[in-house]
Enzyme design. Structure first.
Site, PDB file in Angstrom:
ATOM      1  CE  LYS A  88      -3.772  -2.297   2.477  1.00  0.00           C
ATOM      2  NZ  LYS A  88      -4.522  -2.419   3.699  1.00  0.00           N
TER       3      LYS A  88
ATOM      4  CE1 TYR B  38      -9.354  -3.103   1.261  1.00  0.00           C
ATOM      5  CE2 TYR B  38      -8.627  -0.967   0.482  1.00  0.00           C
ATOM      6  CZ  TYR B  38      -8.495  -2.194   1.213  1.00  0.00           C
ATOM      7  OH  TYR B  38      -7.161  -2.540   1.591  1.00  0.00           O
TER       8      TYR B  38
ATOM      9  CG  PHE C 134     -13.082   1.685   8.807  1.00  0.00           C
ATOM     10  CD1 PHE C 134     -12.506   0.824   7.541  1.00  0.00           C
ATOM     11  CD2 PHE C 134     -13.866   0.963   9.719  1.00  0.00           C
ATOM     12  CE1 PHE C 134     -12.635  -0.198   7.358  1.00  0.00           C
ATOM     13  CE2 PHE C 134     -13.831  -0.457   9.377  1.00  0.00           C
ATOM     14  CZ  PHE C 134     -13.253  -1.140   8.260  1.00  0.00           C
TER      15      PHE C 134
ATOM     16  NE  ARG D 204      -5.547 -12.680   5.699  1.00  0.00           N
ATOM     17  CZ  ARG D 204      -6.166 -11.474   5.559  1.00  0.00           C
ATOM     18  NH1 ARG D 204      -6.499 -10.793   4.527  1.00  0.00           N
ATOM     19  NH2 ARG D 204      -7.053 -11.336   6.542  1.00  0.00           N
TER      20      ARG D 204
ATOM     21  CB  THR E 214      -7.154  -6.692  10.130  1.00  0.00           C
ATOM     22  OG1 THR E 214      -7.603  -8.145   9.128  1.00  0.00           O
ATOM     23  CG2 THR E 214      -7.920  -5.460   9.278  1.00  0.00           C
TER      24      THR E 214
ATOM     25  NE  ARG F  21      -2.270  -6.255   6.856  1.00  0.00           N
ATOM     26  CZ  ARG F  21      -3.488  -6.876   6.744  1.00  0.00           C
ATOM     27  NH1 ARG F  21      -3.892  -7.737   7.587  1.00  0.00           N
ATOM     28  NH2 ARG F  21      -4.160  -6.439   5.404  1.00  0.00           N
TER      29      ARG F  21
ATOM     30  CG  ASN G 264      -3.510  -2.961   7.223  1.00  0.00           C
ATOM     31  OD1 ASN G 264      -3.648  -2.417   6.001  1.00  0.00           O
ATOM     32  ND2 ASN G 264      -4.673  -3.615   7.578  1.00  0.00           N
TER      33      ASN G 264
ATOM     34  CG  HIS H 164      -4.990  -6.553  -0.014  1.00  0.00           C
ATOM     35  ND1 HIS H 164      -6.268  -6.719   0.540  1.00  0.00           N
ATOM     36  CD2 HIS H 164      -5.126  -7.606  -1.190  1.00  0.00           C
ATOM     37  CE1 HIS H 164      -7.082  -7.657  -0.032  1.00  0.00           C
ATOM     38  NE2 HIS H 164      -6.461  -8.255  -0.903  1.00  0.00           N
TER      39      HIS H 164
ATOM     40  CD  GLU I  79      -8.535  -9.622  -3.160  1.00  0.00           C
ATOM     41  OE1 GLU I  79      -9.421  -9.293  -1.777  1.00  0.00           O
ATOM     42  OE2 GLU I  79      -7.626  -9.840  -2.954  1.00  0.00           O
TER      43      GLU I  79
HETATM   44  P1  DAT Z   1      -7.724  -7.527   5.714  1.00  0.00           P
HETATM   45  O1  DAT Z   1      -7.266  -6.335   5.111  1.00  0.00           O
HETATM   46  O2  DAT Z   1      -6.728  -8.108   6.810  1.00  0.00           O
HETATM   47  O3  DAT Z   1      -8.334  -8.485   4.708  1.00  0.00           O
HETATM   48  P2  DAT Z   1     -10.709  -6.751   5.779  1.00  0.00           P
HETATM   49  O4  DAT Z   1     -10.881  -7.009   4.549  1.00  0.00           O
HETATM   50  O5  DAT Z   1     -11.345  -6.688   6.995  1.00  0.00           O
HETATM   51  O6  DAT Z   1      -8.999  -7.131   6.417  1.00  0.00           O
HETATM   52  O7  DAT Z   1     -10.442  -4.932   5.783  1.00  0.00           O
HETATM   53  C1  DAT Z   1      -9.811  -4.079   4.763  1.00  0.00           C
HETATM   54  C2  DAT Z   1      -9.118  -2.919   5.382  1.00  0.00           C
HETATM   55  O8  DAT Z   1      -9.982  -2.170   6.052  1.00  0.00           O
HETATM   56  C3  DAT Z   1      -7.899  -3.326   6.660  1.00  0.00           C
HETATM   57  O9  DAT Z   1      -6.868  -4.025   5.772  1.00  0.00           O
HETATM   58  C4  DAT Z   1      -7.742  -2.303   7.126  1.00  0.00           C
HETATM   59  C5  DAT Z   1      -9.361  -1.458   7.173  1.00  0.00           C
HETATM   60  N1  DAT Z   1      -9.946  -1.847   8.391  1.00  0.00           N
HETATM   61  C6  DAT Z   1     -10.697  -2.994   8.390  1.00  0.00           C
HETATM   62  N2  DAT Z   1     -11.200  -3.019   9.519  1.00  0.00           N
HETATM   63  C7  DAT Z   1     -10.903  -1.927  10.368  1.00  0.00           C
HETATM   64  C8  DAT Z   1     -11.339  -1.225  11.383  1.00  0.00           C
HETATM   65  N3  DAT Z   1     -12.034  -1.962  12.456  1.00  0.00           N
HETATM   66  N4  DAT Z   1     -10.911   0.080  11.888  1.00  0.00           N
HETATM   67  C9  DAT Z   1      -9.831   0.704  10.739  1.00  0.00           C
HETATM   68  N5  DAT Z   1      -9.864   0.080   9.595  1.00  0.00           N
HETATM   69  C10 DAT Z   1     -10.174  -0.992   9.550  1.00  0.00           C
HETATM   70 MG    MG Z   2      -9.648  -8.378   3.458  1.00  0.00          MG
END
Ligand code: DAT
Ligand code: MG
Length: 166
Positions: free
Chosen positions: A11, A51, A59, A91, A97, A108, A122, A125, A136
């Site tokens: 990112k 997303y 958020f 992962r 996350t 991360r 973080n 991805h 994706e």
């Molecule tokens: P991941 O990236 O581990 O697959 P995700 O798909 O649930 O996680 O979420 C995508 C992104 O959104 C993640 O990398 C960071 C952000 N995110 C997720 N949950 C969050 C939260 N509770 N507060 C802030 N950002 C969040």
């Molecule tokens: Mg995800």
């Protein structure tokens, strides 16, 4: 164990902090192969599609700004990894996350942070499961940008404007 593929994104915070080399080296702990790589300037359309599962999250707007590079640099490095158990092994190296809950030696855990606005910066991805990986990878890459034909393709005749060097 199955042969899988996974989309990994470094990112904008990862690029601005010059973490690309460290992250790719860390990925060499796996025996996975890079089968596609490119630097992308993420459009709003691509960000929102990527997303889509978080559209309702509070958020979401911040997350879109973050991946589009509003806070760092307008660049993301997109990588496709291929090999045995690709999704789980990536992962694991990537970590949880929430960077504050991620294992300290994970990518991360080492490099991520939570901003005062509550965004999880973080750094990377990684696809969560084979179905998401397929969605994706097809979203970020055209078939001819990958060295393996990972999914079935079709041929269509189109007329397009293409950019050439002058
Ligand atoms: P991941 O990236 O581990 O697959 P995700 O798909 O649930 O996680 O979420 C995508 C992104 O959104 C993640 O990398 C960071 C952000 N995110 C997720 N949950 C969050 C939260 N509770 N507060 C802030 N950002 C969040
Ligand atoms: Mg995800």
């Amino acid at each position: 164990m199955a042969v899988e593929q996974s989309l990994m994104l470094i990112k904008p915070d990862g690029l601005v902090k010059s973490l690309t080399g460290d992250i790719i080296s860390k990925m060499s702990e796996t025996e996975l192969k890079i089968v596609g790589a490119k630097v992308v300037q993420v459009t709003r359309e691509l960000a929102e599609e990527h997303y889509q599962h978080l559209r309702e999250a509070k958020f979401f707007d911040e997350l879109i700004k973050y991946i589009m590079g509003e806070y760092h640099t307008k660049r993301v490095l997109a990588l496709v990894y291929h090999g045995e158990d690709a999704i789980k092994s990536i992962r694991k190296i990537v970590g949880s996350t929430n960077p504050e809950k991620a294992e300290p030696t994970s990518i991360r855990g080492k490099y991520g942070r939570i901003t005062s606005a509550g965004v999880f910066e973080n750094v990377v991805h990684a696809s969560e499961n084979p179905k998401e990986a397929e969605r994706e990878i097809k979203l970020w890459f055209r078939p001819d940008e990958l060295v393996y034909t990972l999914y079935p393709t079709k041929i269509e005749k189109v007329t397009i404007d293409k950019v050439f060097w002058k």
